[in-house]
Structures are given as C-alpha cells and as structure tokens.
Design an enzyme around this catalytic site. Structure first.
Site, PDB file in Angstrom:
ATOM      1  N   CYS A  50     -24.827 -13.273   0.319  1.00  0.00           N
ATOM      2  CA  CYS A  50     -25.250 -13.214  -1.096  1.00  0.00           C
ATOM      3  C   CYS A  50     -26.529 -12.404  -1.216  1.00  0.00           C
ATOM      4  O   CYS A  50     -26.656 -11.538  -2.086  1.00  0.00           O
ATOM      5  CB  CYS A  50     -25.513 -14.611  -1.647  1.00  0.00           C
ATOM      6  SG  CYS A  50     -24.070 -15.675  -1.685  1.00  0.00           S
ATOM      7  N   CYS A  88     -27.400 -18.301   1.352  1.00  0.00           N
ATOM      8  CA  CYS A  88     -26.218 -17.523   1.748  1.00  0.00           C
ATOM      9  C   CYS A  88     -26.624 -16.097   2.091  1.00  0.00           C
ATOM     10  O   CYS A  88     -27.033 -15.329   1.212  1.00  0.00           O
ATOM     11  CB  CYS A  88     -25.213 -17.584   0.604  1.00  0.00           C
ATOM     12  SG  CYS A  88     -23.976 -16.281   0.575  1.00  0.00           S
TER      13      CYS A  88
END
Ligand code: ZN
Length: 147
Positions: A72, A69
């Site tokens: 993230c 991600c």
C-alpha cells in the site's frame, strides 16, 4: 441549460455544483474557497467518504489501504500520480481500512491495497493488488471511459 457536475469540497465537504466544461479551470469551493481539485487523492474518514460518495457526480476511484501494508505504501506515489492525470474527470480518494473498519467490512475489502471505482454512489469495479500509475489510469479508464 449548461450541464453541471456536483462535487464535494475536499476541505469542508460542502456540495458544489460546477459547469462540467469548467471542471478543469481550477474551480473553488463556494463555502471555504479551497480548490475543489488539488491534483492529489483526498484522504477521508468513513463519515466523510460516505458524504463525498453521496454528493460526487464524477466517478470516484478509491484506494483502500493501511499504514502497516508495505505494498500500500509502495503504491501511494503511483496513486498520487494517477490523481494528477485523472482529475478532474474522476475524484480520487484514499480510505484507511484501519480507520474505517466498518466500511471495509461492509464493502468486503478482503485484501489491500484494493482499488474500487464507484459511479453514482455504487461500486462498479474493483481491483486488488498494487499497480503502477500507468496501469491504475488504464484500469480506471477501461472501467469507466471519460474521454
Ligand atoms: Zn469547501
């Protein structure tokens, strides 16, 4: 009686009880002697996360993330910076949803990154999406004022 706060050691997971007024004085684990606070988020497996959540009497701020991600990964330095500010008033943890899919499903983590704040072992708020450090700190303090 001196008020105390129980926290889990980030290295060996032992429960440690520390005088609350001395949380900021560099307390060390009574078992393994590791610092109980490092100014950094503690990355935990599902099993260790459950143990820390059960032991920790501080509010626990968790970053649920995954290595694939991009947002993230982009937020990781901000979360680390937030740890430097929020410790020792809160414990900051990181849980990889790839490594803890059962936990992510149980908590219904539907997008990442998700920040969740736990108090006394219960989730009291969550926030989806990446934030800069200042907004992570402001959000956590608005949900659970510690000053
Ligand atoms: Zn320890």
């Amino acid at each position: 009686m001196t008020p105390t706060t129980q926290i889990a050691c980030p290295q060996c997971d032992a429960a440690n009880r520390v005088p609350t007024a001395r949380l900021g004085d560099g307390p060390r684990c009574g078992v393994c002697k590791a610092p109980l606070f490092t100014g950094k988020p503690v990355a935990l497996s599902e099993l260790r996360f459950r143990r820390h959540l059960r032991i920790c009497e501080l509010p626990v701020l968790v970053d649920f993330w995954a290595s694939w991600c991009g947002p993230c990964r982009a937020m990781a330095p901000a979360f680390e910076a937030a740890a430097a500010t929020l410790e020792p008033r809160m414990r900051l943890l990181k849980v990889s949803t790839e490594e803890a899919p059962g936990l992510a499903a149980e908590l219904a983590i539907s997008s990442i990154p998700t920040l969740a704040l736990f108090a006394a072992g219960r989730e009291i708020a969550r926030q989806a999406g990446a934030l800069p450090a200042g907004r992570i700190i402001a959000w956590a303090e608005s949900v659970f004022p510690t000053k």
